[in-house]
Design a protein around this motif. Structure first.
Motif, short mmCIF file in Angstrom:
data_model
loop_
_atom_site.label_atom_id
_atom_site.label_comp_id
_atom_site.label_asym_id
_atom_site.label_seq_id
_atom_site.Cartn_x
_atom_site.Cartn_y
_atom_site.Cartn_z
N SER A 1 0.83 -1.21 0.00
CA SER A 1 0.00 0.00 0.00
C SER A 1 0.86 1.26 0.00
N VAL A 2 1.91 1.25 0.80
CA VAL A 2 2.81 2.41 0.86
C VAL A 2 3.52 2.60 -0.49
N GLY A 3 3.95 1.49 -1.10
CA GLY A 3 4.59 1.57 -2.41
C GLY A 3 3.67 2.19 -3.45
N GLY A 4 2.35 1.94 -3.33
CA GLY A 4 1.37 2.52 -4.25
C GLY A 4 0.79 3.81 -3.75
N LYS A 5 1.38 4.37 -2.66
CA LYS A 5 0.93 5.63 -2.04
C LYS A 5 -0.53 5.57 -1.59
N LYS A 6 -0.93 4.39 -1.10
CA LYS A 6 -2.28 4.21 -0.56
C LYS A 6 -2.17 4.24 0.97
N PHE A 7 -1.95 5.43 1.53
CA PHE A 7 -1.62 5.54 2.94
C PHE A 7 -2.82 5.26 3.86
N ILE B 1 3.52 8.63 14.67
CA ILE B 1 4.39 9.66 14.08
C ILE B 1 4.64 9.37 12.60
N VAL B 2 4.95 8.11 12.28
CA VAL B 2 5.23 7.73 10.89
C VAL B 2 4.02 7.96 10.00
N GLN B 3 2.84 7.59 10.48
CA GLN B 3 1.64 7.76 9.68
C GLN B 3 1.35 9.23 9.40
N ARG B 4 1.58 10.09 10.39
CA ARG B 4 1.38 11.52 10.19
C ARG B 4 2.39 12.07 9.18
N GLN B 5 3.63 11.57 9.25
CA GLN B 5 4.67 12.03 8.32
C GLN B 5 4.33 11.65 6.89
N MET B 6 3.76 10.46 6.69
CA MET B 6 3.39 10.02 5.35
C MET B 6 2.32 10.93 4.74
N VAL B 7 1.36 11.32 5.55
CA VAL B 7 0.29 12.20 5.07
C VAL B 7 0.85 13.56 4.68
N LYS B 8 1.80 14.07 5.48
CA LYS B 8 2.38 15.39 5.20
C LYS B 8 3.20 15.38 3.92
#
Length: 459
Positions: free
Chosen positions: A306-312, A442-449
């Motif tokens: 999902s992360v590789g496909g930017k499906k956060f 923290i990681v999940q918030r960073q991905m969204v930003k």
């Protein structure tokens, strides 16, 4: 593997990846369980000898395997980002790396195994069985780590049924080999607990041969041309994989080693009966842990994809689903363990004194199961994000700064005895779970930003 659009489809995809991993993990652990149970039927010394040998081997095995586990999120993210052309190169380099790491383990073991066992001041017969059990096992180290690379290659693409099929096929061979080499059946020598080491090594070779065969037989895998098209070994590629793998390996090592260190400390502080009772508890609770561990491995795959496909948002949903499922399973399992702890202990030994002590330790082991499920799932999610460095420090502090010192203090200076070690383990796992949860937020918030426009709508 595909990007599921609805929550229902996500559950279906996750379960399709999870259940073969679960069967594989249980099957793999059954090999260790068979070693322990059959050795216990020979005698308490054989059970203790295999226990001490396993305690030395398991941190090494889990640590090296953790390093090689880097290939799973690498493959999953390549696949999610539609970069399949890069997979062959990464997997081939991982195979080279597996051989090098295997040879290092064998070399270091040949130098330090006997001195370590001597330092532990074990009963002479337990020392002998432990040493030769590991000598037998060493013949299977290279095929073990090579087959693990191939397993991670299959799993990273969501082909978890391949490794399930191979492992399930290998378990009966392991049982028969143990039956022959431990008890002297089928015209084989009667080696007692030592025979379990050789039986497991032969089984590892069977698994490797089957894993290689599948790369030529399956069309979806054959196109990668593994073992056909070779590339030159690359230190740069190893360095990139080690940058991900070493923190994973050390994290797993620090977790696995707390159980091994506890067993080794019990071996130096308490009697052979205590060693045997502790091994029974560790063996069975580890079997139960295969479910949350399998969930953790499935989480690494689906979150990485999902992360590789930017499906956060999908990655976040998978995270919640998997972690809560692991906690729920062990909560239910703890109830059954409470009422069946004595019958379970009798599966390993008929020694009443060992059974009674194991039953007492089981009561404390029940408590740590929930924290263990939580931290396993959260680590699996973080690996899917390729976030491995800070979790390594969290595991070190939780297990070695908190868990082991507290456990040792309670065991050595209070009336809790060996049970004190398990109290320390429970505290360490709880602190680890809290640390991983904070880091994941923290990681999940960073991905969204980084790319908020890529958050997909889910239903």
């Amino acid at each position: 593997m595909y990007h599921a659009e609805t929550f229902k489809k996500k559950v279906k995809l996750f379960l399709s990846i999870f259940w073969p991993i679960m069967v594989t993990q249980i099957s793999l652990y059954m090999m260790n369980l068979v070693d322990t149970m059959m050795s216990g039927r020979v005698g308490t010394n054989d059970l203790a000898g295999v226990a001490m040998g396993s305690s030395l081997w398991m941190p090494v095995f889990t640590g090296i395997n953790g390093i090689l586990l880097a290939i799973t999120p690498i493959v999953a993210q390549y696949l999610g980002n539609k970069q399949q052309s890069k997979i062959h190169y990464s997997v081939t380099q991982a195979l080279y790396l597996a051989v090098i790491l295997s040879l290092i383990v064998v070399f270091v073991g040949s130098l330090f195994l006997n001195p370590i066992l001597t330092y532990m001041n074990l009963d002479p017969e337990v020392h002998h069985i432990s040493f030769h059990y590991l000598v037998g096992l060493s013949f299977g180290i290279i095929p073990l780590f090579l087959s693990n690379v191939l397993r991670n290659f299959y799993d990273g693409q969501g082909y978890t049924r391949i490794t399930m099929f191979i492992t399930v096929l290998a378990v009966p061979f392991n049982v028969l080999l143990n039956y022959g080499l431990i008890f002297g059946n089928f015209g084989l020598p009667s080696l007692g607990g030592i025979g379990a080491g050789y039986a497991t090594a032969i089984t590892y070779w069977i698994i490797l041969l089957c894993s290689i065969t599948m790369t030529f037989r399956l069309g979806s895998v054959k196109e990668y041309r593994l073992f056909v098209k070779w590339v030159k070994p690359s230190w740069t590629a190893w360095k990139d994989q080690l940058a991900i793998g070493i923190p994973i390996g050390l994290s797993i090592f620090f977790e696995a080693s707390i159980f091994s260190v506890v067993t080794l400390l019990i071996g130096t502080m308490f009697s052979t009966i205590t060693i045997a009772a502790n091994q029974i508890v560790l063996s069975f609770t580890s079997l139960m842990f295969m479910i949350p561990l399998s969930l953790s491995m499935a989480l690494t795959i689906v979150v990485g994809f999902s992360v590789g496909g930017k499906k956060f948002q999908a990655a976040k949903q998978y995270s919640t689903m998997g972690v809560l499922s692991g906690i729920a399973f062990l909560a239910i399992g703890a109830v059954f363990l409470y009422y069946l702890r004595e019958p379970i202990a009798y599966l390993y030994t008929q020694d009443r004194e060992v059974v009674l002590l194991a039953s007492q330790i089981f009561l404390v082991a029940i408590i740590y199961q929930l924290s263990d499920a939580a931290q396993a799932g959260l680590q699996g999610v973080l690996r899917g994000y390729k976030d491995v460095k800070l979790p390594f420090f969290i595991t070190f502090i939780a297990y070695w700064i908190i868990g082991i010192p507290v456990g040792y203090s309670l065991a050595a200076f209070t009336d809790l005895g060996p049970i004190g070690f398990w109290v320390g383990i429970s505290l360490g796992l709880t602190f680890a779970a809290i640390g991983f949860l904070i880091r994941l937020r923290i990681v999940q918030r960073q991905m969204v930003k980084k790319d908020p426009t890529t958050i997909e709508k889910t239903s």
